[in-house]
Design a protein around this motif. Sequence first.
Motif, PDB file in Angstrom:
ATOM      1  N   VAL A  70       0.847  -1.189   0.000  1.00  0.00           N
ATOM      2  CA  VAL A  70       0.000   0.000   0.000  1.00  0.00           C
ATOM      3  C   VAL A  70       0.883   1.240   0.000  1.00  0.00           C
ATOM      4  N   ALA A  71       0.548   2.205  -0.837  1.00  0.00           N
ATOM      5  CA  ALA A  71       1.319   3.449  -0.892  1.00  0.00           C
ATOM      6  C   ALA A  71       1.081   4.275   0.364  1.00  0.00           C
ATOM      7  N   VAL A  72       2.170   4.847   0.887  1.00  0.00           N
ATOM      8  CA  VAL A  72       2.094   5.814   1.980  1.00  0.00           C
ATOM      9  C   VAL A  72       2.871   7.050   1.545  1.00  0.00           C
ATOM     10  N   GLY A  73       3.072   7.999   2.454  1.00  0.00           N
ATOM     11  CA  GLY A  73       3.813   9.204   2.104  1.00  0.00           C
ATOM     12  C   GLY A  73       5.303   8.944   1.965  1.00  0.00           C
ATOM     13  N   MET A  74       6.037   9.978   1.632  1.00  0.00           N
ATOM     14  CA  MET A  74       7.473   9.846   1.381  1.00  0.00           C
ATOM     15  C   MET A  74       8.246   9.665   2.688  1.00  0.00           C
ATOM     16  N   GLY A  75       9.159   8.694   2.673  1.00  0.00           N
ATOM     17  CA  GLY A  75      10.044   8.492   3.811  1.00  0.00           C
ATOM     18  C   GLY A  75       9.359   8.015   5.073  1.00  0.00           C
ATOM     19  N   PRO A  76       8.576   6.933   5.011  1.00  0.00           N
ATOM     20  CA  PRO A  76       7.931   6.442   6.233  1.00  0.00           C
ATOM     21  C   PRO A  76       8.965   5.969   7.252  1.00  0.00           C
ATOM     22  N   THR A  77       8.834   6.443   8.482  1.00  0.00           N
ATOM     23  CA  THR A  77       9.787   6.107   9.536  1.00  0.00           C
ATOM     24  C   THR A  77       9.141   5.430  10.731  1.00  0.00           C
ATOM     25  N   SER A  85      16.905  -5.143   3.476  1.00  0.00           N
ATOM     26  CA  SER A  85      15.555  -5.034   2.890  1.00  0.00           C
ATOM     27  C   SER A  85      14.739  -6.288   3.153  1.00  0.00           C
ATOM     28  N   SER A  86      14.587  -6.587   4.418  1.00  0.00           N
ATOM     29  CA  SER A  86      13.870  -7.795   4.815  1.00  0.00           C
ATOM     30  C   SER A  86      13.383  -7.625   6.244  1.00  0.00           C
ATOM     31  N   PHE A  87      12.531  -8.564   6.671  1.00  0.00           N
ATOM     32  CA  PHE A  87      12.332  -8.736   8.101  1.00  0.00           C
ATOM     33  C   PHE A  87      12.563 -10.198   8.436  1.00  0.00           C
ATOM     34  N   GLY A 104      12.664  -1.508  -0.037  1.00  0.00           N
ATOM     35  CA  GLY A 104      13.976  -1.053   0.367  1.00  0.00           C
ATOM     36  C   GLY A 104      13.990  -0.253   1.650  1.00  0.00           C
ATOM     37  N   THR A 105      15.007  -0.464   2.452  1.00  0.00           N
ATOM     38  CA  THR A 105      15.283   0.262   3.690  1.00  0.00           C
ATOM     39  C   THR A 105      14.071   0.283   4.629  1.00  0.00           C
ATOM     40  N   PRO A 106      13.649  -0.878   5.105  1.00  0.00           N
ATOM     41  CA  PRO A 106      12.567  -0.886   6.092  1.00  0.00           C
ATOM     42  C   PRO A 106      13.074  -0.402   7.446  1.00  0.00           C
ATOM     43  N   LEU A 107      12.412   0.606   8.004  1.00  0.00           N
ATOM     44  CA  LEU A 107      12.812   1.175   9.284  1.00  0.00           C
ATOM     45  C   LEU A 107      11.797   0.922  10.385  1.00  0.00           C
ATOM     46  N   THR A 108      10.631   0.408  10.042  1.00  0.00           N
ATOM     47  CA  THR A 108       9.575   0.264  11.038  1.00  0.00           C
ATOM     48  C   THR A 108       8.649  -0.870  10.641  1.00  0.00           C
ATOM     49  N   LEU A 109       8.139  -1.586  11.633  1.00  0.00           N
ATOM     50  CA  LEU A 109       7.119  -2.605  11.394  1.00  0.00           C
ATOM     51  C   LEU A 109       6.196  -2.668  12.600  1.00  0.00           C
ATOM     52  N   ILE A 148       5.035  -3.729   7.331  1.00  0.00           N
ATOM     53  CA  ILE A 148       6.390  -3.190   7.388  1.00  0.00           C
ATOM     54  C   ILE A 148       6.533  -2.138   6.296  1.00  0.00           C
ATOM     55  N   ALA A 149       7.094  -0.982   6.654  1.00  0.00           N
ATOM     56  CA  ALA A 149       7.162   0.139   5.720  1.00  0.00           C
ATOM     57  C   ALA A 149       8.528   0.227   5.069  1.00  0.00           C
ATOM     58  N   SER A 150       8.539   0.503   3.773  1.00  0.00           N
ATOM     59  CA  SER A 150       9.770   0.729   3.013  1.00  0.00           C
ATOM     60  C   SER A 150      10.041   2.222   2.941  1.00  0.00           C
ATOM     61  N   ASN A 151      11.129   2.660   3.572  1.00  0.00           N
ATOM     62  CA  ASN A 151      11.440   4.080   3.587  1.00  0.00           C
ATOM     63  C   ASN A 151      11.776   4.598   2.202  1.00  0.00           C
ATOM     64  N   SER A 152      12.463   3.806   1.384  1.00  0.00           N
ATOM     65  CA  SER A 152      12.896   4.274   0.066  1.00  0.00           C
ATOM     66  C   SER A 152      11.805   4.180  -0.988  1.00  0.00           C
TER      67      SER A 152
END
Length: 389
Positions: free
Chosen positions: A51-58, A327-329, A351-356, A371-375
Amino acid sequence: MNSLKARINKNPALRNILIRGLFMLFSGQIYGCDLKLPDPPPDVFSKVNSVAVGMGPTFLVSADLNLDGEADLVSANSGDHTLSILFGRGNGSFLSGPPLPVPLEPSALVIADVNRDGWPDIIANSKGTDSLGILLGKGQNTFSQPLRVETGQVPLFIITGDFNEDGLPDVAVTLTFSKMEIYLGKVGGKFIKGETYKTGSRSFSGVSGDFNRDGHLDIALAVHSSNASSIRLYFGQGDGTFPTSGKVAKGLGCLALAQGDMNADGLIDLIATSAIGDNLYYLESNGDGTFKREIAFSGAGGPIALALGDFDGDKQIDVTVANSRSSSFSLIIRNPNGSFHFPVRDYVTGGTPLTLTTGDFNNDGLSDIAIASNSEATADIFLRRRVMK
């Protein structure tokens, strides 16, 4: 030999690297014998949606925001200064609400009913304006414009709890310049500033629980800088103050914290990710505000964010961890004796998951993962499936 053994025992990161190396060594043929690695955990997750979210989800949290019985998602997006609200449909899919503009650089958020009207509210930090934004839930999938609460310089993380035991949610806010501020909730969703405490280093993660069993909420922070790190413990008095503190896990580079009763003894234990050696650590509680010696275990490259739950159905708490560099969990299950199973099972993400976060996104009674992909500015949805034992 004794000197090497002592070095290994004192350095969990070194021990972890050696264990990884031994597994790699013995996974092939040695002296003509096939030596088999232990099996990885069962394959319990399937990616069903992105699902699309905003830019740079942290930061990503799950809660039933509109009280329809379905788990929803909120993403803090530091790249475009918005919150993405994803309303769950109960089948693993989500309906995206309009992005909510918030003050600059939101990187952490919590959900709480701050004005006690029955609707969940959102509290998000703003690193760019030194403030918190309070978005009051109004029903019908809508929220108020952010109400601003000024904080110290560059707020990093938010922890919520009723710290003064008046029935209203309070918040603790960590700051870039090695401080933690307490804000006490008041009627109508307002907050007043309480005490400020030194943390020694900056903190991007923390949890609240009664770690010394005195009936009052305490706070644990993962504090980390280039020259100092630890888990700092602040022991609450029940009046919104934390006059005593302690340190554990010194020098281990802890970045993120999660809490749970890992060994079913009724005490709150801690799990931490580390910036050193791609390690994770388990800290077993003694019940008096102290913890036993840390137990190191492994994820993959760049473990950063944690979610806990029984993901394989054996009634033990397992660990999922977002791996920012790979780029995994990873799913890390428990062995029958409570130790952590190796090897782990990895799931490829954006790419670059920072949060789940975890929640039941398809109403089957099982814990799923988002899990969110920051990139890539997406939230990947992994639904858990039942595994026959």
